[in-house]
Design an enzyme around this catalytic site. Structure first.
Site, mmCIF file in Angstrom:
data_model
loop_
_atom_site.group_PDB
_atom_site.id
_atom_site.type_symbol
_atom_site.label_atom_id
_atom_site.label_comp_id
_atom_site.label_asym_id
_atom_site.label_seq_id
_atom_site.Cartn_x
_atom_site.Cartn_y
_atom_site.Cartn_z
ATOM 1 N N ARG A 138 0.795 -1.188 0.043
ATOM 2 C CA ARG A 138 -0.082 0.070 0.053
ATOM 3 C C ARG A 138 0.892 1.100 0.112
ATOM 4 O O ARG A 138 0.416 2.308 -0.772
ATOM 5 C CB ARG A 138 -0.825 -0.014 1.269
ATOM 6 N N HIS A 174 -7.810 -5.169 -7.811
ATOM 7 C CA HIS A 174 -7.632 -4.462 -6.328
ATOM 8 C C HIS A 174 -9.018 -4.670 -5.512
ATOM 9 O O HIS A 174 -9.648 -3.583 -5.685
ATOM 10 C CB HIS A 174 -7.439 -3.027 -6.793
ATOM 11 N N TYR A 227 -19.515 10.680 -14.043
ATOM 12 C CA TYR A 227 -19.449 11.747 -14.975
ATOM 13 C C TYR A 227 -18.236 12.135 -15.585
ATOM 14 O O TYR A 227 -18.437 12.598 -16.637
ATOM 15 C CB TYR A 227 -19.820 12.887 -14.187
#
Length: 733
Positions: free
Chosen positions: A37, A83, A127
């Site tokens: 990470r 993921h 969007y």
């Protein structure tokens, strides 16, 4: 560790100390966080989430020439296939790779609202649309040619790359930041042309020092520009050790106006500073009177940044104004550098500049060899097939006869023409039109070209020198594909007057500090001639009236033994009722203010507790930098006076009075002090300091001030009981 017999319903019981169990599990969690990470890989500069996003977009064929796809589609594919974490974290990582103000070389071409430098968030993923940029394509060049290792995805349904081929040193080009368990990383971005030049220098001279590399790579190059004002020696140490930091300032210029006036225009702000929050900070500095040289701030930005700063007075030098703002706001920030990365084996460690570039070059050599081997294998297979076709052309009539007449043409071709099984299958699958004369010429041309290419590949695989030469040529091509002039320049912080503290530029004006009984404080201009004309809130009244200057520091003594410091220039205007003093200092509930002074350098205060203990304290030692003040007296503070004489007079609740010389008191910065007067019951009522020549004064019950000419009759030793004072003496003020 003891393993017990499993219970009848299954499972197992492990007898193990809780501390060891927690320690082992937390260590596993910490290592997972570090490697999966928080820390980037030194070879491609990516954390797993960024690598998976780019690979998923590559699999979706979202190259720069194709149409963009919805980010929601990309995030869904990444989350479902590679993921297994929240969609918000994946989308945040994707958005950051598309922001030109966050990435020196954006890797995602975002269409729609992807946030801005003001700090506004990106639009929802449903969007926005995205595709890869040319820089991202360079990072994945060769990924389908066995250039890197692959591993199973989290559900074993697919494969994902362990690392990307990385056509340029992305770790230093785009930088990285992250916090793991017990370690963190912070890598600023750099100019890719300068990085490649440093790599070429290292290829020509593997023994080159960091100082030599810095001749081509002088420092970071931030996407938002700015000016680095860190010394070269400090930067050299940072690049050698992989740890350090640098100061980054906004870029500004002076615009001259009519009648000798001017204003400052900021055109670039420091990296990762939100413009909207910066403007709010500057406006707050003006409102709180913490920036005495700044008159106004306006945002006139359009596509380019343009912050207009108006000075309070045109007599101030622009350099002086900006130096004060650099210290007070994020117009100057300190960028930490901690190149903590994972090496090729997945081991975390801090690397310097040279070590990072060497790791990148070794990775590029490994990628080159693997791609060359992959290409050589395919050329060998193709040449094998072409050799079969050449045999067919030499025996074309026989081949046609065998295909038309024999029941097992494959076996006959293998036996008659000495073909392999693969060649025989290829010949039988070949269309008749491909056996024309022109095709024979094309096959001969292809065979010759592939033979030459294979010879070149084998020479490349067998020679390290050829490999390094090829890597240098590839990097030079990348430099042409990513032209990027430097955005961040280097400068020096001015010295002398411009570097003086902000307080040195506060106009020195006479004021009168007004503190009410209920704790409302304000500053009236000039001297207050008639305190009775002062107005307060209903039920409130005057408590302290102190003449001072705007450049003074005010000392506020409270009953809990703390002394607070307030800048006189920070006080509200005297036109209103002011503001509560508790908003300026951390004064606890139930604590009252005992005294208020304008600080005088070199002066001394006498502090006395209700129990009758105290000492002399230098005022210079009492100035506090924090809102919480300084704890000076251990106990309940009853009296705090400036020492202006040579004798002390004290009176207890038992009305007994004692006078002794000031020299009998110790000088301390904090503590309990020594006993002023002894009491069987009760404590200190009041105390005063006076000069022997003038004698003390006291206030009677009617509020009239009286002289005390025979005070020597009460002169004694400190800590004595004293005796009954003059008739009517209850307090000195």
């Amino acid at each position: 560790m003891t393993l017990h017999t499993p219970p009848p319903d299954g499972g197992r019981i492990v007898d193990e100390p809780m501390g060891e169990a927690l320690s082992r599990r937390y260590l596993a969690y910490a290592l997972s966080t570090i490697t999966n990470r928080a820390l980037p890989d030194v070879r491609d500069g990516f954390k797993p989430v960024h690598r998976r996003i780019l690979y998923a977009m590559h699999q979706m064929r979202l190259n720069p020439q194709s149409a963009a796809r919805k980010c929601a589609k990309v995030v869904g594919d990444v989350m479902g296939g590679y993921h297994p974490h929240g969609d918000a974290s994946i989308y945040d990582a994707l958005v950051r790779m598309a922001q030109s103000f966050a990435q020196r070389y954006p890797l995602v071409d975002g269409q729609g609202n992807f946030g801005n430098i003001d700090g506004d968030n990106a639009a929802a993923m449903r969007y926005t649309e995205c595709k890869l940029t040319p820089a991202a394509v360079l990072l994945m060049d060769g990924i389908d040619q066995n250039a890197v290792d692959f591993r199973p995805t989290y559900d074993d349904q697919d494969q994902e790359p362990v690392v990307l081929p990385a056509g340029f040193p992305n770790l230093l080009a785009n930088g990285s930041s992250g916090i793991a368990v017990g370690m963190a990383t912070s890598i600023p971005p750099h100019n890719v042309s300068e990085l490649i030049e440093a790599c070429l220098t290292l290829l020509n001279d593997p023994e080159a020092t960091t100082e030599t590399l810095m001749q081509h790579l002088p420092g970071p190059d931030f996407p938002t520009g700015g000016v680095v004002v860190e010394g070269r020696a400090s930067l050299l140490e940072t690049y050698e050790t992989g740890r350090g930091g640098l100061r980054l300032r906004a870029r500004w210029e002076v615009e001259h106006l009519e009648r000798g006036t001017w204003r400052i225009v900021v055109t670039e702000i420091p990296y990762q500073v939100q413009k909207g929050r910066l403007i709010e900070t500057l406006a707050d500095l003006i409102d709180q009177k913490k920036a005495p040289l700044l008159g106004d701030v306006r945002d006139e930005s359009a596509e380019d940044i343009r912050l207009v700063l108006d000075p309070r007075a045109r007599t101030v030098a622009p350099e002086v104004l900006m130096e004060s703002l650099f210290r007070l706001s994020d117009l100057e920030v300190r960028i930490p550098v901690n190149i903590n990365v994972l090496d090729a084996t997945g081991t975390p460690g801090v690397m310097g500049l040279k070590a990072c570039l060497q790791a990148f070059l070794e990775h590029r050599r490994d990628v080159l060899v693997r791609r060359s081997n992959w290409r050589a294998e395919r050329i060998e297979k193709r040449l094998h097939l072409l050799e079969g076709l050449r045999i067919v052309f030499l025996n074309l009539d026989e081949v046609i006869r065998i295909v038309r007449e024999e029941e097992q043409p494959k076996a006959v071709l293998i036996a008659r023409l000495n073909l392999t099984e693969v060649q025989a299958d290829f010949v039988l699958d070949t269309r008749l039109r491909h056996l024309a004369r022109l095709e024979e010429l094309a096959i001969e041309t292809e065979y010759k070209a592939l033979t030459e290419e294979l010879a070149g590949l084998r020479a490349l695989i067998d020679s390290k020198a050829r490999q390094w030469t090829r890597i240098g040529k590839d990097l030079a091509e990348v430099r042409k594909a990513l032209p990027s002039p430097r955005l961040t320049t280097f400068g020096e912080a001015p010295e002398g007057a411009a570097a003086a503290p902000v307080e040195a530029f506060i106009p020195r004006e006479a004021i009168t500090v007004i503190l009410s009984e209920r704790g409302w404080i304000r500053a009236a201009k000039g001297k207050v001639e008639d305190p009775s004309e002062l107005k307060f809130k209903e039920g409130d009244s005057l408590s302290f009236l102190v003449p001072a200057y705007t450049t003074d520091k005010l000392l506020v003594a409270a009953t809990d033994g703390r002394i607070f410091t307030i800048g006189a220039d920070k006080l509200a205007s005297g036109r209103g009722h002011g503001e509560p003093i508790r908003l300026m200092i951390d004064l606890d509930e139930g604590v009252e203010i005992v005294a208020l002074f304008a600080h005088q350098p070199g002066a001394k205060l006498m502090v006395v507790s209700k129990a009758g203990y105290g000492f002399i304290a230098p005022e210079d030692d009492l100035l506090a930098q924090k809102r919480g003040g300084k704890q000076v007296l251990n106990g309940e503070l009853a009296v705090c006076l400036r020492v202006t004489g040579d004798h002390v007079a004290v009176i207890g609740d038992n009305i007994k009075t004692l006078v002794f010389p000031v020299t009998e008191l110790p000088e301390m910065s904090r503590g309990k002090g020594v006993k002023f007067q002894s009491y069987r019951q009760g404590g200190l009522a009041d105390a005063t300091v006076f000069a022997e020549e003038t004698g003390p004064e006291w206030v009677d019950g009617g509020g009239r001030r009286r002289n005390w000419p025979d005070w020597r009759d009460w002169l004694g030793k400190r800590a004595a009981v004293g005796r009954q004072g003059p008739r009517g003496l209850r307090k000195f003020r």
